[in-house]
Design a protein around this motif. Structure first.
Motif, short mmCIF file in Angstrom:
data_model
loop_
_atom_site.label_atom_id
_atom_site.label_comp_id
_atom_site.label_asym_id
_atom_site.label_seq_id
_atom_site.Cartn_x
_atom_site.Cartn_y
_atom_site.Cartn_z
N SER A 212 25.61 66.91 52.02
CA SER A 212 24.75 66.74 50.88
C SER A 212 24.81 67.51 49.65
O SER A 212 24.47 67.62 48.67
CB SER A 212 23.29 66.70 51.51
N ARG A 213 24.75 68.98 50.01
CA ARG A 213 25.13 70.16 49.48
C ARG A 213 26.24 70.12 48.18
O ARG A 213 26.53 70.52 46.40
CB ARG A 213 25.16 71.93 49.75
N SER A 214 27.81 69.51 48.94
CA SER A 214 28.35 69.21 47.91
C SER A 214 28.47 67.78 46.79
O SER A 214 28.36 68.49 45.84
CB SER A 214 30.16 69.47 48.65
N VAL A 215 27.59 66.96 47.40
CA VAL A 215 27.01 66.19 46.92
C VAL A 215 26.24 66.75 45.19
O VAL A 215 26.14 66.19 44.00
CB VAL A 215 26.44 64.99 47.14
N GLU A 216 25.46 67.07 45.83
CA GLU A 216 24.44 67.92 45.27
C GLU A 216 24.83 68.66 44.27
O GLU A 216 24.84 68.55 42.31
CB GLU A 216 22.64 68.43 45.38
N LEU A 217 26.12 69.16 44.39
CA LEU A 217 26.56 70.30 43.29
C LEU A 217 27.37 69.27 42.46
O LEU A 217 27.56 69.77 40.99
CB LEU A 217 27.46 71.39 44.29
N ALA A 218 27.84 68.50 42.90
CA ALA A 218 28.82 67.19 42.24
C ALA A 218 27.86 66.69 41.05
O ALA A 218 28.49 67.01 40.47
CB ALA A 218 29.64 66.13 43.06
N GLN A 219 26.63 66.23 41.61
CA GLN A 219 26.07 65.27 40.17
C GLN A 219 25.71 66.95 39.15
O GLN A 219 25.41 66.10 38.21
CB GLN A 219 24.42 64.92 41.54
N LYS A 220 25.42 67.63 39.97
CA LYS A 220 24.48 68.60 38.53
C LYS A 220 25.92 69.04 37.45
O LYS A 220 25.76 68.65 36.25
CB LYS A 220 24.21 70.36 39.40
N PHE A 221 26.88 69.01 38.21
CA PHE A 221 27.79 69.32 36.90
C PHE A 221 28.82 68.13 37.02
O PHE A 221 29.25 68.20 35.89
CB PHE A 221 28.99 70.15 37.60
N ASN A 222 28.35 66.79 37.18
CA ASN A 222 28.47 65.40 36.64
C ASN A 222 30.47 65.00 37.36
O ASN A 222 31.43 64.90 36.40
CB ASN A 222 28.50 65.20 35.55
N ILE A 223 30.77 65.91 38.28
CA ILE A 223 32.31 65.83 38.81
C ILE A 223 32.26 65.12 39.77
O ILE A 223 31.55 64.49 40.97
CB ILE A 223 32.36 67.34 39.82
N PRO A 224 33.23 64.17 39.66
CA PRO A 224 33.67 62.73 40.24
C PRO A 224 33.94 62.92 41.40
O PRO A 224 35.11 64.06 41.77
CB PRO A 224 34.51 61.36 39.66
N ILE A 225 33.30 62.80 43.01
CA ILE A 225 33.92 63.13 44.28
C ILE A 225 35.46 61.96 44.98
O ILE A 225 34.32 60.73 44.21
CB ILE A 225 33.54 63.42 44.94
N TYR A 226 36.25 61.64 44.83
CA TYR A 226 37.04 60.91 45.69
C TYR A 226 37.66 60.86 47.07
O TYR A 226 37.16 61.87 47.59
CB TYR A 226 38.49 60.60 45.50
N VAL A 227 36.70 60.32 48.25
CA VAL A 227 36.98 60.61 48.97
C VAL A 227 37.26 59.40 50.00
O VAL A 227 37.83 58.48 49.88
CB VAL A 227 35.33 60.43 49.85
N ALA A 228 38.26 60.36 51.19
CA ALA A 228 39.41 59.11 51.50
C ALA A 228 40.27 59.85 52.63
O ALA A 228 40.42 60.69 52.77
CB ALA A 228 40.66 59.11 50.69
N LEU A 229 40.87 59.13 53.83
CA LEU A 229 41.71 59.80 54.57
C LEU A 229 43.26 60.25 54.27
O LEU A 229 43.69 60.14 52.63
CB LEU A 229 42.62 57.89 55.36
N SER A 230 43.03 61.62 55.05
CA SER A 230 43.60 62.34 54.57
C SER A 230 45.37 61.44 55.23
O SER A 230 45.45 60.83 55.75
CB SER A 230 44.13 63.44 55.37
N CYS A 231 46.39 62.45 53.60
CA CYS A 231 47.85 61.81 54.14
C CYS A 231 48.30 60.02 53.98
O CYS A 231 48.20 59.81 55.55
CB CYS A 231 48.52 62.81 55.50
N SER A 232 47.15 59.11 52.81
CA SER A 232 46.73 57.69 53.71
C SER A 232 47.17 57.88 52.18
O SER A 232 46.82 58.48 51.66
CB SER A 232 46.32 57.67 54.08
N ASP A 233 47.61 56.43 52.02
CA ASP A 233 47.89 55.43 50.39
C ASP A 233 45.97 54.86 50.67
O ASP A 233 46.45 54.05 49.78
CB ASP A 233 49.01 55.13 49.67
N ILE A 234 46.09 54.83 51.83
CA ILE A 234 44.70 53.52 52.42
C ILE A 234 43.05 54.03 50.77
O ILE A 234 43.30 55.34 50.61
CB ILE A 234 43.77 53.44 52.93
N LYS A 235 43.11 53.08 49.86
CA LYS A 235 42.37 53.00 49.03
C LYS A 235 41.32 53.53 49.34
O LYS A 235 40.05 53.29 50.43
CB LYS A 235 41.89 52.19 48.00
N GLY A 236 40.25 55.13 48.70
CA GLY A 236 39.03 55.15 49.15
C GLY A 236 38.00 54.56 48.31
O GLY A 236 37.86 53.91 47.79
#
Lengths: 397, 397
Positions: A212-236
């Motif tokens: 939660s903490r990192s999501v709260e911080l991203a929300q505060k500064f309006n930083i988009p987060i892209y979550v995906a599988l390591s070392c792959s091109d699969i769309k996250g």
């Protein structure tokens, strides 16, 4: 050049081979024309192993020294990744908390980030280097090492992205955020984008992908987060500000079997009494989740609430003064079933659709709590899979 | 209060149990009324294990990153020792190179110490804390981590003792300095005190207890070093300025079997040729030790010198242009037998006593080199034990 902050978790760098593989993907991002900062966790189970080592010294390790010990895990992995990148012919440099001056509030074991010297990072990027930052660690004004607690490296990555106005990519061992845990509902769909608020609700309900903490911080500064599988091109999945226009009413479902419901029957209807009970429970740091109370009849009410199963014994101890033996019901057959969706803000009738579905299919709803974007029901554990399937189909998740 | 700087080597802190034991001995020193600074090496074989890990990433790890990696070993052990001391009820704090601002010249892998912020240490001592310093590591002006190379933690300890004007105690897995290696000569006596110069000669001759660099540093700042067995009360050896008055002529014997002698026969007597030969050898970083040359006859000389056995092949390659095949003799049956003693400066006839002893006992002397406080003879390996026994008895070692 665009700045990209990539974070790789412990399982992505668990072995030298995996570190070498991560190096290749980092270089790929660099070659696409980006300035790349990598935030890295400790290799595999290193943090747990260091804790075990400390426990062999003393049952209750000094918190300052435990943080100084744990921070070495990320120093090791960051140096190794920088080596791996350099060995492939690209310039890289590892940086620890002293070197990027990641200042914290000084709380050992769960520090909050106060500042980062972005110049230290930007100068190295300008030299063409890939900067590999040891995650999870910070220093105080006095130069003591502190750690950021669970999910700490995610928070480091988001904070650096916020400071550098860069994109934040969190690489992990799942390939994105799903509407329902695919282990529970095999047809679950991956979510392309989810709002910070929804992600926060899902995280707090037990979806373990992001802390939660990192999501709260991203929300505060309006930083988009892209979550995906390591070392792959699969769309996250993108976690970012989402327009509510044409939003589905429900984005995701979370279920949890780890709670127990306690009901105190026919207790005096007295707000002082209620607050005394919850204060007593809180004094043991027991996390009360769902609370419901019946309307008073003859000045008596029934009070129900859920707590983690592990805390049951402690909880019963502290609330003993407030009930008589035949007035308490303990229900361990509880699944918390939650639906989350920004769309609920604008779509009415979501709750009634769910309750109708449950009624038609003989799913008993034991308790209900709601927030603006969430509905949580306590149901029987045997009904869990049925409820997930019904709701997922009804709302096309 | 007196300041005592204690250094514990890797074998003394190889396990959590051993760390807890060291904590007790450190506390004992504190309770005797001293301010105590502890310099600690990495646990057991940690440094080698980290090097192995780096080698799994790449055959030639980047030097900056290798130093950043290796420095974590001492951060781990120092945090654990501070925990152990605190768990026993005494105040302690671990400090790494950033925290004591141990500045180096920036050479990765073998840095020289330039400065230490003694205030950082003194302030913690004033608070009553035992200060546990991570040995072997330093930082550059730019905040890069560098390591001090072999024997690095000893050097850290001596440098801190010099800065704080404290006593320096090096605790290790031998109980002091012996006149002869007790594995070779069982009746060898422990030396109560030995001068810096003698210790330097013995170290360079293969006595592994102390690394030369730390002894040089101690000599420069006139800091006495006490070398003793970890966690014991057994009396060790002081390395310090020694009055020559009534000095025994010989303090110690060192022997080494790791060299080979090369003799070039009947080569042209030409100083240019000789310097060419030794330059060629030096270009391969081969360490030439003993050199002897016969007087010229008909402008021809015999030139003999010793080198480490491992370098023989390389050496023969580079000196090939300077000899004909039948002019070279390679003698692998070499023991370097050295006697060291400040007393030789004032006592004449030491060499003749030794040679007489050798002659009477049929010990052939193949080569001889001497310095002001040292005589080294190359003898046959089969004569090693006999020579040690004879000289030890003759000079009561």
């Amino acid at each position: 050049m665009a700045i990209v902050v990539q974070k790789y978790g412990g399982s992505s760098v668990a072995t030298p081979e995996k570190i070498k593989n991560v190096a290749k993907w980092v270089i790929k991002k660099k070659l696409e024309g980006n300035d790349v900062v990598v935030v890295i966790s400790a290799m595999g189970d290193t943090t747990d192993e260091l804790i075990d080592l400390a426990k062999k010294i003393t049952e209750h390790p000094d918190k300052r020294e435990l943080d100084a010990l744990l921070a070495t895990g990320e120093m090791v992995s960051s140096a190794l990744l920088a080596m791996a990148i350099k060995s492939l012919g690209y310039d890289a440099i590892s940086m620890n908390a002293f070197q990027i001056e990641l200042l914290t509030d000084g709380t050992y074991g769960k520090s909050l980030i106060e500042d980062i010297n972005e110049r230290a990072i930007l100068d190295r990027l300008k030299e063409g280097k890939i900067v590999v930052v040891a995650g999870f660690q910070g220093i105080t004004e006095d130069g003591d090492i502190t750690t950021l607690g669970r999910g700490g490296s995610d928070t480091t990555a988001v904070a650096i992205a916020a400071k550098l106005k860069g994109e934040c990519q969190i690489f992990t061992d799942v390939d994105g955020i799903y509407s329902v845990d695919p282990r529970i509902y095999r047809e679950a769909k991956k979510i392309d984008e989810i709002s910070y608020e929804e992600m926060l609700e899902l995280s707090s309900l037990g979806a373990q992908v992001m802390h939660s903490r990192s999501v709260e911080l991203a929300q505060k500064f309006n930083i988009p987060i892209y979550v995906a599988l390591s070392c792959s091109d699969i769309k996250g999945t993108y976690i970012r500000e989402v327009e509510i226009v044409e939003q589905k009413p429900i984005t995701g479902i979370a279920v949890s079997d780890s709670d127990v419901a306690i009901t105190l029957q026919n207790i005096e209807y007295d707000t002082n009494l209620l607050s005394d009970i919850f204060e007593a429970v809180a004094s043991k740091k027991i996390n009360v989740d769902m609370i419901s109370q019946t309307a008073p009849i003859h000045n008596k009410v029934n009070l129900s609430f859920t707590i983690p199963k592990d805390d049951l014994r402690d909880c019963l101890d502290v609330i003993k003064p407030y009930y008589k033996k035949d007035e308490i019901i303990i229900d361990e057959d509880i699944t918390k079933f939650s639906v989350v969706g920004l769309g609920m803000k604008t779509t009415s009738g979501v709750a009634s659709r769910i309750f109708k579905l449950f009624k038609q299919n003989d799913i008993e709803v034991k308790m209900i709590t709601t927030s603006e974007i969430r509905i949580t029901c306590a149901i029987k554990q045997q009904d869990k899979m049925k409820a997930v399937g019904l709701v997922a189909k009804e709302f096309n998740l």
